[in-house]
Design a protein around this motif. Structure first.
Motif, short mmCIF file in Angstrom:
data_model
loop_
_atom_site.label_atom_id
_atom_site.label_comp_id
_atom_site.label_asym_id
_atom_site.label_seq_id
_atom_site.Cartn_x
_atom_site.Cartn_y
_atom_site.Cartn_z
N LEU A 188 -68.03 18.20 26.44
CA LEU A 188 -67.20 17.24 26.94
C LEU A 188 -68.04 16.04 27.61
O LEU A 188 -67.86 14.91 27.62
N ASP A 189 -69.15 16.62 28.25
CA ASP A 189 -70.06 15.81 29.09
C ASP A 189 -70.75 14.79 27.77
O ASP A 189 -71.01 13.61 28.07
N ALA A 190 -71.09 15.35 26.74
CA ALA A 190 -71.71 14.55 25.67
C ALA A 190 -70.98 13.61 25.33
O ALA A 190 -71.11 12.38 24.86
N LEU A 191 -69.51 13.96 24.92
CA LEU A 191 -68.59 12.81 24.51
C LEU A 191 -68.35 11.75 25.52
O LEU A 191 -68.33 10.76 25.14
N GLY A 192 -68.45 12.26 26.82
CA GLY A 192 -68.23 11.25 27.92
C GLY A 192 -69.35 10.18 27.62
O GLY A 192 -69.22 8.94 28.24
N LYS A 193 -70.56 10.28 27.27
CA LYS A 193 -71.72 9.65 27.19
C LYS A 193 -71.90 8.67 25.79
O LYS A 193 -72.71 7.86 25.79
N HIS A 194 -70.87 9.10 24.93
CA HIS A 194 -71.16 8.46 23.69
C HIS A 194 -70.24 7.15 23.80
O HIS A 194 -69.40 6.89 24.67
N SER A 195 -70.56 6.03 23.07
CA SER A 195 -70.10 4.68 23.23
C SER A 195 -68.83 4.60 22.30
O SER A 195 -68.12 3.65 22.67
N PHE A 196 -68.43 5.22 21.38
CA PHE A 196 -67.20 5.45 20.67
C PHE A 196 -67.01 3.91 20.05
O PHE A 196 -65.94 3.17 20.34
N PRO A 197 -67.88 3.46 19.02
CA PRO A 197 -67.52 2.09 18.42
C PRO A 197 -66.27 2.09 17.66
O PRO A 197 -65.67 1.16 17.37
N GLY A 198 -65.99 3.28 17.13
CA GLY A 198 -64.87 3.44 16.31
C GLY A 198 -63.68 3.87 17.10
O GLY A 198 -62.40 4.19 16.34
N VAL B 188 -45.42 -14.27 20.08
CA VAL B 188 -44.47 -14.62 21.22
C VAL B 188 -44.67 -13.80 22.57
O VAL B 188 -44.79 -14.16 23.36
N ILE B 189 -45.03 -12.32 21.93
CA ILE B 189 -45.75 -11.71 23.30
C ILE B 189 -46.82 -10.80 22.66
O ILE B 189 -46.81 -10.51 21.52
N ASP B 190 -47.80 -10.62 23.66
CA ASP B 190 -48.92 -10.03 23.00
C ASP B 190 -49.42 -8.76 23.98
O ASP B 190 -48.93 -8.72 24.98
N VAL B 191 -49.75 -7.84 23.34
CA VAL B 191 -49.99 -6.50 23.68
C VAL B 191 -51.74 -6.30 23.45
O VAL B 191 -51.92 -6.35 22.32
N ARG B 192 -52.52 -5.78 24.29
CA ARG B 192 -53.83 -5.44 24.08
C ARG B 192 -53.86 -3.68 24.38
O ARG B 192 -53.44 -3.24 25.37
N VAL B 193 -54.40 -3.16 23.20
CA VAL B 193 -54.71 -1.77 23.36
C VAL B 193 -56.20 -1.35 23.88
O VAL B 193 -56.95 -1.91 23.31
N PRO B 194 -56.18 -0.74 24.88
CA PRO B 194 -57.58 -0.50 25.68
C PRO B 194 -58.58 0.34 24.50
O PRO B 194 -58.21 1.26 23.74
N SER B 195 -59.88 -0.23 24.58
CA SER B 195 -60.69 0.65 23.61
C SER B 195 -60.89 2.18 24.35
O SER B 195 -60.65 2.34 25.74
N LEU B 196 -61.54 3.10 23.61
CA LEU B 196 -61.70 4.52 24.33
C LEU B 196 -62.55 4.56 25.46
O LEU B 196 -62.58 4.99 26.48
N ARG B 197 -63.62 3.51 25.15
CA ARG B 197 -64.54 3.25 26.41
C ARG B 197 -64.12 3.04 27.67
O ARG B 197 -64.68 3.17 28.87
N GLU B 198 -62.72 2.22 27.78
CA GLU B 198 -62.19 1.86 28.90
C GLU B 198 -61.32 2.84 29.54
O GLU B 198 -60.73 2.49 30.78
N ARG B 199 -61.28 3.88 28.90
CA ARG B 199 -60.27 4.90 29.71
C ARG B 199 -60.84 6.27 29.26
O ARG B 199 -60.38 7.12 28.87
N LEU B 200 -62.16 6.37 29.57
CA LEU B 200 -62.80 7.73 29.28
C LEU B 200 -62.33 8.74 30.51
O LEU B 200 -62.49 9.90 30.06
N GLU B 201 -61.26 8.67 31.28
CA GLU B 201 -60.97 9.74 32.01
C GLU B 201 -59.97 10.43 31.25
O GLU B 201 -59.30 11.54 31.63
#
Length: 461
Positions: free
Chosen positions: A341-351, A299-312
Protein backbone atom coordinates in the motif's frame (compact mmCIF):
# COMPACT_ATOMS: atom_id res chain seq x y z
CA UNK A 1 -52.45 4.90 -3.11
CA UNK A 2 -53.07 8.69 -3.41
CA UNK A 3 -52.89 10.23 -6.87
CA UNK A 4 -49.78 12.17 -7.79
CA UNK A 5 -50.17 15.90 -8.32
CA UNK A 6 -48.79 18.45 -10.77
CA UNK A 7 -48.62 22.24 -10.39
CA UNK A 8 -49.22 24.12 -13.67
CA UNK A 9 -47.81 27.67 -13.77
CA UNK A 10 -48.79 29.81 -16.79
CA UNK A 11 -50.47 33.19 -17.19
CA UNK A 12 -52.43 32.02 -20.26
CA UNK A 13 -55.79 30.44 -19.24
CA UNK A 14 -55.97 28.39 -22.48
CA UNK A 15 -52.59 26.75 -21.78
CA UNK A 16 -53.56 26.00 -18.18
CA UNK A 17 -56.82 24.42 -19.34
CA UNK A 18 -55.10 22.31 -22.01
CA UNK A 19 -52.54 21.00 -19.51
CA UNK A 20 -55.20 20.42 -16.88
CA UNK A 21 -57.31 18.26 -19.25
CA UNK A 22 -54.28 16.30 -20.52
CA UNK A 23 -52.86 15.55 -17.06
CA UNK A 24 -56.27 14.75 -15.56
CA UNK A 25 -56.74 12.09 -18.24
CA UNK A 26 -53.43 10.59 -17.00
CA UNK A 27 -55.02 10.18 -13.57
CA UNK A 28 -53.13 13.10 -12.02
CA UNK A 29 -54.41 15.81 -9.69
CA UNK A 30 -53.64 19.31 -10.99
CA UNK A 31 -53.19 22.71 -9.34
CA UNK A 32 -52.87 25.96 -11.28
CA UNK A 33 -51.12 29.29 -10.77
CA UNK A 34 -50.93 32.38 -12.99
CA UNK A 35 -48.08 34.22 -11.24
CA UNK A 36 -44.74 33.51 -9.63
CA UNK A 37 -45.97 34.51 -6.17
CA UNK A 38 -49.07 32.36 -6.45
CA UNK A 39 -46.92 29.40 -7.54
CA UNK A 40 -44.60 29.77 -4.53
CA UNK A 41 -47.58 29.77 -2.17
CA UNK A 42 -49.16 26.65 -3.74
CA UNK A 43 -45.88 24.73 -3.76
CA UNK A 44 -45.61 25.20 0.00
CA UNK A 45 -49.24 24.24 0.56
CA UNK A 46 -49.66 21.12 -1.63
CA UNK A 47 -46.06 19.89 -2.13
CA UNK A 48 -46.71 18.64 -5.73
CA UNK A 49 -44.88 15.73 -7.32
CA UNK A 50 -44.05 17.83 -10.41
CA UNK A 51 -44.15 21.47 -11.47
CA UNK A 52 -44.68 22.68 -15.06
CA UNK A 53 -43.90 26.37 -15.49
CA UNK A 54 -43.87 28.87 -18.32
CA UNK A 55 -40.77 31.01 -18.80
CA UNK A 56 -42.47 34.41 -18.87
CA UNK A 57 -44.69 35.26 -15.88
CA UNK A 58 -46.29 38.61 -14.96
CA UNK A 59 -44.16 39.08 -11.81
CA UNK A 60 -40.96 37.28 -12.81
CA UNK A 61 -39.89 34.26 -14.85
CA UNK A 62 -39.74 30.50 -14.65
CA UNK A 63 -36.04 30.51 -13.80
CA UNK A 64 -36.86 32.27 -10.54
CA UNK A 65 -39.37 29.54 -9.70
CA UNK A 66 -36.91 26.76 -10.59
CA UNK A 67 -34.27 28.29 -8.30
CA UNK A 68 -36.80 28.73 -5.48
CA UNK A 69 -37.98 25.10 -5.70
CA UNK A 70 -34.38 23.83 -5.98
CA UNK A 71 -33.57 25.70 -2.77
CA UNK A 72 -36.68 24.99 -0.71
CA UNK A 73 -38.14 21.77 -2.20
CA UNK A 74 -35.25 20.00 -4.03
CA UNK A 75 -37.22 16.73 -4.30
CA UNK A 76 -39.76 18.33 -6.70
CA UNK A 77 -38.76 18.10 -10.38
CA UNK A 78 -39.55 21.19 -12.47
CA UNK A 79 -40.07 21.26 -16.25
CA UNK A 80 -39.94 24.49 -18.24
CA UNK A 81 -42.36 25.49 -21.01
CA UNK A 82 -40.38 27.56 -23.54
CA UNK A 83 -41.17 29.44 -26.72
CA UNK A 84 -40.60 27.49 -29.95
CA UNK A 85 -36.93 27.52 -30.97
CA UNK A 86 -35.78 29.26 -27.79
CA UNK A 87 -32.62 27.23 -27.27
CA UNK A 88 -31.09 29.79 -24.91
CA UNK A 89 -34.11 29.70 -22.60
CA UNK A 90 -34.09 25.90 -22.53
CA UNK A 91 -30.38 25.78 -21.70
CA UNK A 92 -30.82 28.42 -18.97
CA UNK A 93 -33.62 26.36 -17.44
CA UNK A 94 -31.55 23.16 -17.47
CA UNK A 95 -28.57 24.93 -15.92
CA UNK A 96 -30.83 26.32 -13.19
CA UNK A 97 -31.86 22.75 -12.32
CA UNK A 98 -34.92 22.05 -14.48
CA UNK A 99 -35.67 18.39 -15.07
CA UNK A 100 -36.48 18.99 -18.75
CA UNK A 101 -38.28 21.41 -21.06
CA UNK A 102 -41.13 21.33 -23.56
CA UNK A 103 -41.60 23.85 -26.37
CA UNK A 104 -44.72 25.71 -27.49
CA UNK A 105 -46.87 24.80 -29.30
CA UNK A 106 -47.01 21.88 -26.85
CA UNK A 107 -47.08 18.43 -28.44
CA UNK A 108 -49.18 16.34 -26.08
CA UNK A 109 -47.33 13.06 -26.72
CA UNK A 110 -44.02 14.69 -25.76
CA UNK A 111 -45.66 16.24 -22.71
CA UNK A 112 -47.01 12.87 -21.53
CA UNK A 113 -43.56 11.26 -21.91
CA UNK A 114 -41.95 14.10 -19.97
CA UNK A 115 -44.48 13.91 -17.14
CA UNK A 116 -44.23 10.11 -16.91
CA UNK A 117 -40.42 10.27 -16.76
CA UNK A 118 -40.45 12.95 -14.07
CA UNK A 119 -42.91 11.06 -11.87
CA UNK A 120 -40.92 7.81 -12.17
CA UNK A 121 -38.11 9.37 -10.16
CA UNK A 122 -40.08 9.55 -6.91
CA UNK A 123 -39.42 6.93 -4.23
CA UNK A 124 -36.07 5.50 -5.37
CA UNK A 125 -33.74 7.74 -3.34
CA UNK A 126 -32.40 5.05 -0.99
CA UNK A 127 -31.74 2.59 -3.82
CA UNK A 128 -29.99 5.33 -5.80
CA UNK A 129 -27.75 6.21 -2.85
CA UNK A 130 -26.74 2.57 -2.38
CA UNK A 131 -25.95 2.19 -6.10
CA UNK A 132 -23.90 5.40 -6.01
CA UNK A 133 -21.63 4.09 -3.26
CA UNK A 134 -21.11 0.79 -5.09
CA UNK A 135 -20.18 2.57 -8.30
CA UNK A 136 -17.93 5.26 -6.82
CA UNK A 137 -15.56 3.75 -4.26
CA UNK A 138 -14.08 6.09 -1.66
CA UNK A 139 -14.89 8.82 0.83
CA UNK A 140 -12.44 11.57 -0.15
CA UNK A 141 -13.92 15.09 -0.43
CA UNK A 142 -13.66 15.06 -4.24
CA UNK A 143 -15.51 11.73 -4.55
CA UNK A 144 -18.15 12.75 -2.00
CA UNK A 145 -18.80 15.95 -3.96
CA UNK A 146 -18.90 14.01 -7.25
CA UNK A 147 -21.38 11.51 -5.79
CA UNK A 148 -23.67 14.35 -4.68
CA UNK A 149 -23.47 16.01 -8.08
CA UNK A 150 -24.28 12.76 -9.91
CA UNK A 151 -27.30 12.20 -7.66
CA UNK A 152 -28.61 15.64 -8.60
CA UNK A 153 -27.81 15.31 -12.33
CA UNK A 154 -29.50 11.91 -12.55
CA UNK A 155 -32.84 13.63 -11.90
CA UNK A 156 -32.38 15.94 -14.88
CA UNK A 157 -32.53 15.42 -18.64
CA UNK A 158 -29.86 18.05 -19.30
CA UNK A 159 -26.89 17.11 -21.52
CA UNK A 160 -23.83 16.53 -19.31
CA UNK A 161 -20.19 16.68 -20.34
CA UNK A 162 -17.75 14.65 -18.23
CA UNK A 163 -14.10 15.70 -18.08
CA UNK A 164 -11.24 13.66 -16.67
CA UNK A 165 -7.95 11.97 -17.45
CA UNK A 166 -7.81 8.63 -19.23
CA UNK A 167 -8.71 5.78 -16.90
CA UNK A 168 -10.24 8.01 -14.21
CA UNK A 169 -13.74 6.54 -14.53
CA UNK A 170 -15.69 8.81 -16.88
CA UNK A 171 -17.86 5.96 -18.18
CA UNK A 172 -18.56 4.85 -14.61
CA UNK A 173 -19.92 8.35 -13.91
CA UNK A 174 -22.00 8.28 -17.11
CA UNK A 175 -23.53 4.91 -16.19
CA UNK A 176 -24.37 6.14 -12.68
CA UNK A 177 -26.16 9.18 -14.11
CA UNK A 178 -28.14 6.87 -16.39
CA UNK A 179 -28.84 4.12 -13.84
CA UNK A 180 -30.11 6.52 -11.19
CA UNK A 181 -32.36 8.57 -13.47
CA UNK A 182 -35.81 8.15 -15.00
CA UNK A 183 -34.29 6.53 -18.13
CA UNK A 184 -32.66 3.70 -16.20
CA UNK A 185 -35.02 1.13 -17.78
CA UNK A 186 -33.97 2.27 -21.26
CA UNK A 187 -30.75 1.37 -23.09
CA UNK A 188 -27.33 2.82 -22.27
CA UNK A 189 -25.42 3.10 -25.56
CA UNK A 190 -21.71 3.89 -25.11
CA UNK A 191 -19.73 4.96 -28.19
CA UNK A 192 -16.00 5.63 -28.44
CA UNK A 193 -15.95 8.37 -31.08
CA UNK A 194 -12.22 7.92 -31.67
CA UNK A 195 -12.65 4.24 -32.57
CA UNK A 196 -15.03 4.72 -35.53
CA UNK A 197 -13.39 5.33 -38.93
CA UNK A 198 -14.55 8.71 -40.35
CA UNK A 199 -16.01 7.11 -43.48
CA UNK A 200 -18.29 4.88 -41.35
CA UNK A 201 -19.46 7.48 -38.85
CA UNK A 202 -22.63 8.59 -40.62
CA UNK A 203 -23.92 5.04 -41.12
CA UNK A 204 -22.98 4.08 -37.53
CA UNK A 205 -24.72 7.06 -35.94
CA UNK A 206 -27.74 7.33 -38.22
CA UNK A 207 -28.07 3.79 -39.60
CA UNK A 208 -28.88 3.00 -43.23
CA UNK A 209 -31.47 1.46 -45.49
CA UNK A 210 -30.99 -1.72 -47.48
CA UNK A 211 -29.39 -0.97 -50.85
CA UNK A 212 -28.24 2.54 -49.92
CA UNK A 213 -24.63 1.56 -50.76
CA UNK A 214 -22.60 -1.48 -51.78
CA UNK A 215 -22.73 -4.05 -48.98
CA UNK A 216 -25.92 -2.67 -47.37
CA UNK A 217 -27.78 -5.99 -47.57
CA UNK A 218 -30.35 -5.08 -44.93
CA UNK A 219 -31.58 -2.11 -42.92
CA UNK A 220 -29.35 -1.20 -39.99
CA UNK A 221 -30.41 0.79 -36.96
CA UNK A 222 -28.15 3.71 -36.03
CA UNK A 223 -26.84 4.56 -32.58
CA UNK A 224 -29.26 7.48 -32.20
CA UNK A 225 -32.23 5.19 -32.80
CA UNK A 226 -30.76 2.43 -30.61
CA UNK A 227 -30.54 4.88 -27.68
CA UNK A 228 -34.22 5.90 -27.93
CA UNK A 229 -35.81 5.99 -24.49
CA UNK A 230 -32.40 5.79 -22.84
CA UNK A 231 -28.98 7.42 -22.87
CA UNK A 232 -26.38 7.94 -25.59
CA UNK A 233 -22.86 8.29 -24.16
CA UNK A 234 -20.31 9.76 -26.57
CA UNK A 235 -16.87 8.99 -25.17
CA UNK A 236 -13.90 10.95 -26.54
CA UNK A 237 -16.34 13.31 -28.27
CA UNK A 238 -13.48 15.69 -29.12
CA UNK A 239 -12.30 13.14 -31.69
CA UNK A 240 -15.38 13.68 -33.89
CA UNK A 241 -14.50 15.18 -37.31
CA UNK A 242 -15.97 18.64 -37.95
CA UNK A 243 -18.30 17.32 -40.66
CA UNK A 244 -19.82 14.85 -38.22
CA UNK A 245 -20.12 17.55 -35.54
CA UNK A 246 -22.52 19.47 -37.83
CA UNK A 247 -24.77 16.43 -38.24
CA UNK A 248 -24.64 15.64 -34.53
CA UNK A 249 -25.69 19.20 -33.68
CA UNK A 250 -28.76 18.92 -35.92
CA UNK A 251 -29.72 15.54 -34.46
CA UNK A 252 -29.54 16.96 -30.92
CA UNK A 253 -31.49 20.10 -31.76
CA UNK A 254 -34.22 18.43 -33.80
CA UNK A 255 -34.25 15.11 -31.91
CA UNK A 256 -34.37 13.31 -35.26
CA UNK A 257 -32.05 11.07 -37.26
CA UNK A 258 -32.14 10.39 -41.00
CA UNK A 259 -30.70 7.00 -42.01
CA UNK A 260 -28.32 6.90 -44.98
CA UNK A 261 -30.39 6.32 -48.12
CA UNK A 262 -33.62 7.67 -46.59
CA UNK A 263 -35.45 10.88 -47.49
CA UNK A 264 -37.27 11.01 -44.16
CA UNK A 265 -36.07 11.85 -40.69
CA UNK A 266 -37.01 9.55 -37.81
CA UNK A 267 -37.80 11.01 -34.38
CA UNK A 268 -35.63 9.75 -31.55
CA UNK A 269 -35.58 10.54 -27.86
CA UNK A 270 -32.38 10.09 -25.90
CA UNK A 271 -30.42 11.81 -23.16
CA UNK A 272 -26.96 12.87 -24.28
CA UNK A 273 -23.89 12.38 -22.12
CA UNK A 274 -20.39 13.00 -23.45
CA UNK A 275 -16.82 12.77 -22.21
CA UNK A 276 -13.25 13.51 -23.22
CA UNK A 277 -9.82 13.61 -21.61
CA UNK A 278 -9.07 16.75 -23.65
CA UNK A 279 -9.83 20.36 -22.71
CA UNK A 280 -12.93 20.90 -24.84
CA UNK A 281 -12.91 24.70 -24.40
CA UNK A 282 -9.36 24.78 -25.79
CA UNK A 283 -10.42 22.56 -28.68
CA UNK A 284 -13.06 25.21 -29.49
CA UNK A 285 -10.50 28.02 -29.29
CA UNK A 286 -8.23 26.18 -31.70
CA UNK A 287 -11.13 25.53 -34.14
CA UNK A 288 -11.08 21.78 -33.73
CA UNK A 289 -14.51 21.65 -32.12
CA UNK A 290 -17.62 23.63 -33.06
CA UNK A 291 -18.64 26.28 -30.54
CA UNK A 292 -22.38 25.77 -31.11
CA UNK A 293 -22.05 22.02 -30.46
CA UNK A 294 -19.91 22.74 -27.39
CA UNK A 295 -22.72 24.80 -25.85
CA UNK A 296 -25.31 22.11 -26.59
CA UNK A 297 -23.41 19.16 -25.07
CA UNK A 298 -21.79 21.13 -22.23
CA UNK A 299 -24.97 22.44 -20.59
CA UNK A 300 -23.64 21.01 -17.31
CA UNK A 301 -20.06 19.85 -16.82
CA UNK A 302 -18.69 17.30 -14.37
CA UNK A 303 -15.03 16.72 -13.57
CA UNK A 304 -13.81 13.29 -12.47
CA UNK A 305 -10.76 13.61 -10.18
CA UNK A 306 -7.57 11.75 -11.03
CA UNK A 307 -6.39 9.02 -8.67
CA UNK A 308 -3.47 11.26 -7.61
CA UNK A 309 -6.03 13.75 -6.25
CA UNK A 310 -7.69 11.21 -3.98
CA UNK A 311 -4.94 8.95 -2.70
CA UNK A 312 -6.77 8.63 0.64
CA UNK A 313 -9.21 6.37 -1.26
CA UNK A 314 -6.40 4.07 -2.42
CA UNK A 315 -6.64 1.39 0.34
CA UNK A 316 -10.41 0.84 0.00
CA UNK A 317 -10.29 1.18 -3.79
CA UNK A 318 -7.45 -1.35 -4.14
CA UNK A 319 -9.21 -3.79 -1.78
CA UNK A 320 -12.42 -3.50 -3.78
CA UNK A 321 -10.64 -4.04 -7.11
CA UNK A 322 -8.75 -7.05 -5.73
CA UNK A 323 -12.01 -8.58 -4.55
CA UNK A 324 -13.58 -8.12 -7.99
CA UNK A 325 -10.55 -9.60 -9.76
CA UNK A 326 -10.54 -12.65 -7.48
CA UNK A 327 -14.27 -13.18 -8.03
CA UNK A 328 -13.85 -12.80 -11.78
CA UNK A 329 -11.20 -15.52 -11.94
CA UNK A 330 -12.67 -17.78 -9.28
CA UNK A 331 -9.69 -17.58 -6.93
CA UNK A 332 -9.41 -17.10 -3.13
CA UNK A 333 -9.38 -13.61 -1.61
CA UNK A 334 -6.04 -11.79 -1.60
CA UNK A 335 -4.92 -8.77 0.42
CA UNK A 336 -2.22 -6.11 0.06
CA UNK A 337 0.36 -5.83 2.83
CA UNK A 338 1.33 -2.45 4.34
CA UNK A 339 4.50 -2.14 2.23
CA UNK A 340 2.49 -2.72 -0.95
CA UNK A 341 0.00 0.00 0.00
CA UNK A 342 2.85 2.38 0.77
CA UNK A 343 4.41 1.63 -2.63
CA UNK A 344 1.11 2.30 -4.41
CA UNK A 345 0.76 5.57 -2.51
CA UNK A 346 4.06 6.79 -3.97
CA UNK A 347 3.17 5.85 -7.56
CA UNK A 348 2.01 8.65 -9.90
CA UNK A 349 -0.74 6.60 -11.68
CA UNK A 350 -0.75 8.29 -15.10
CA UNK A 351 -3.39 5.72 -16.10
CA UNK A 352 -5.49 6.32 -12.96
CA UNK A 353 -7.95 3.66 -11.71
CA UNK A 354 -7.60 1.59 -14.89
CA UNK A 355 -3.84 1.42 -14.33
CA UNK A 356 -4.34 0.43 -10.68
CA UNK A 357 -6.60 -2.43 -11.76
CA UNK A 358 -4.07 -3.60 -14.35
CA UNK A 359 -1.25 -3.51 -11.77
CA UNK A 360 -3.29 -5.56 -9.30
CA UNK A 361 -4.42 -8.08 -11.91
CA UNK A 362 -0.87 -8.65 -13.14
CA UNK A 363 0.47 -8.91 -9.57
CA UNK A 364 -2.20 -11.44 -8.63
CA UNK A 365 -1.24 -13.62 -11.57
CA UNK A 366 2.45 -13.65 -10.66
CA UNK A 367 2.20 -13.88 -6.86
CA UNK A 368 2.57 -17.21 -5.06
CA UNK A 369 1.34 -15.90 -1.70
CA UNK A 370 -2.02 -15.07 -0.17
CA UNK A 371 -0.81 -11.51 0.38
CA UNK A 372 0.52 -9.16 -2.29
CA UNK A 373 3.81 -7.49 -1.39
CA UNK A 374 5.52 -4.41 -2.79
CA UNK A 375 7.79 -6.77 -4.72
CA UNK A 376 4.77 -8.44 -6.37
CA UNK A 377 3.58 -5.06 -7.67
CA UNK A 378 6.82 -4.52 -9.65
CA UNK A 379 6.18 -0.76 -9.75
CA UNK A 380 9.83 -0.03 -10.42
CA UNK A 381 9.43 -1.62 -13.87
CA UNK A 382 6.63 0.82 -14.80
CA UNK A 383 8.02 4.02 -16.36
CA UNK A 384 6.77 7.19 -14.68
CA UNK A 385 6.58 10.15 -17.05
CA UNK A 386 8.22 13.37 -15.92
CA UNK A 387 5.81 15.54 -17.94
CA UNK A 388 2.01 15.76 -18.05
CA UNK A 389 -0.15 12.62 -17.97
CA UNK A 390 -0.67 10.67 -21.18
CA UNK A 391 -3.28 12.03 -23.57
CA UNK A 392 -4.51 8.73 -24.94
CA UNK A 393 -4.98 5.11 -23.99
CA UNK A 394 -2.25 4.09 -26.44
CA UNK A 395 0.29 6.26 -24.62
CA UNK A 396 -0.52 4.58 -21.33
CA UNK A 397 0.04 1.15 -22.84
CA UNK A 398 3.06 2.00 -25.03
CA UNK A 399 6.09 -0.24 -24.23
CA UNK A 400 9.24 1.50 -23.02
CA UNK A 401 11.56 -0.49 -25.25
CA UNK A 402 11.70 -3.26 -27.83
CA UNK A 403 10.48 -3.41 -31.41
CA UNK A 404 7.41 -4.85 -33.06
CA UNK A 405 6.66 -5.25 -36.72
CA UNK A 406 5.07 -2.20 -38.39
CA UNK A 407 1.57 -3.67 -38.56
CA UNK A 408 1.77 -4.73 -34.90
CA UNK A 409 2.60 -1.19 -33.73
CA UNK A 410 -0.56 0.08 -35.40
CA UNK A 411 -2.68 -2.85 -34.27
CA UNK A 412 -3.81 -4.29 -30.96
CA UNK A 413 -0.68 -4.51 -28.80
CA UNK A 414 -2.38 -6.31 -25.94
CA UNK A 415 -3.88 -8.88 -28.30
CA UNK A 416 -0.49 -9.40 -29.98
CA UNK A 417 1.22 -10.12 -26.64
CA UNK A 418 -1.62 -12.40 -25.52
CA UNK A 419 -1.21 -14.46 -28.70
CA UNK A 420 2.47 -14.98 -27.91
CA UNK A 421 1.65 -15.95 -24.31
CA UNK A 422 -1.11 -18.31 -25.48
CA UNK A 423 1.30 -20.04 -27.88
CA UNK A 424 4.03 -20.50 -25.22
CA UNK A 425 1.61 -21.91 -22.62
CA UNK A 426 -0.06 -24.19 -25.19
CA UNK A 427 3.30 -25.67 -26.17
CA UNK A 428 4.24 -26.21 -22.51
CA UNK A 429 0.92 -27.92 -21.80
CA UNK A 430 1.42 -30.22 -24.80
CA UNK A 431 4.95 -31.10 -23.68
CA UNK A 432 3.70 -31.92 -20.17
CA UNK A 433 0.61 -33.73 -21.53
CA UNK A 434 -1.68 -31.18 -19.79
CA UNK A 435 -0.24 -31.93 -16.36
CA UNK A 436 -0.68 -28.46 -14.84
CA UNK A 437 1.74 -28.94 -11.96
CA UNK A 438 4.49 -30.02 -14.36
CA UNK A 439 3.60 -27.24 -16.81
CA UNK A 440 3.83 -24.56 -14.09
CA UNK A 441 7.23 -25.91 -13.05
CA UNK A 442 8.45 -25.95 -16.67
CA UNK A 443 7.37 -22.31 -17.17
CA UNK A 444 8.78 -21.19 -13.83
CA UNK A 445 5.46 -19.85 -12.52
CA UNK A 446 3.13 -20.81 -9.69
CA UNK A 447 0.27 -23.26 -10.17
CA UNK A 448 -2.20 -20.46 -9.36
CA UNK A 449 -0.59 -18.19 -11.92
CA UNK A 450 -0.94 -20.90 -14.59
CA UNK A 451 -4.63 -21.40 -13.75
CA UNK A 452 -5.25 -17.66 -13.96
CA UNK A 453 -3.49 -17.36 -17.32
CA UNK A 454 -5.30 -20.39 -18.76
CA UNK A 455 -8.66 -18.88 -17.85
CA UNK A 456 -7.70 -15.45 -19.17
CA UNK A 457 -6.41 -16.84 -22.48
CA UNK A 458 -9.18 -19.39 -23.01
CA UNK A 459 -6.92 -22.42 -22.62
CA UNK A 460 -8.97 -24.35 -20.08
CA UNK A 461 -9.82 -27.97 -20.89
Amino acid sequence: MPSQSVLIVDDEPDIRELLDITLSRMGLVTHSAATLQEARTIVGQVNPDLCLTDMQLPDGNGIDLIEYIQQEFPHIPVAMITAHGSVEAAISALKAGAFDFVSKPIELDNLRKLVSSALQMQGDASLAESAMHEGLIGSSPSITTLRQKISKLARSQAPVHIEGESGSGKEVVARLIHNNGPRSHGPFIAVNCGAIPPELMESEFFGYLKGSFTGANQDKQGLFQAAAGGTLFLDEVADLPLAMQVKLLRAIQEKTARPVGSSEEQPTDFRLLSATHKNLAREVEENRFRQDLYYRINVIDVRVPSLRERLEDLPVLAANLLERICERHGGPSIELDRAALDALGKHSFPGNVRELENILERSLALSESDTLSARDLQLSSIPTPAGPPPTSESEVARPASGELRHHDVHGDLEGYLENIEREVISQALEICRWNKTATAKLLGISFRSLRYRQKKLGLEE
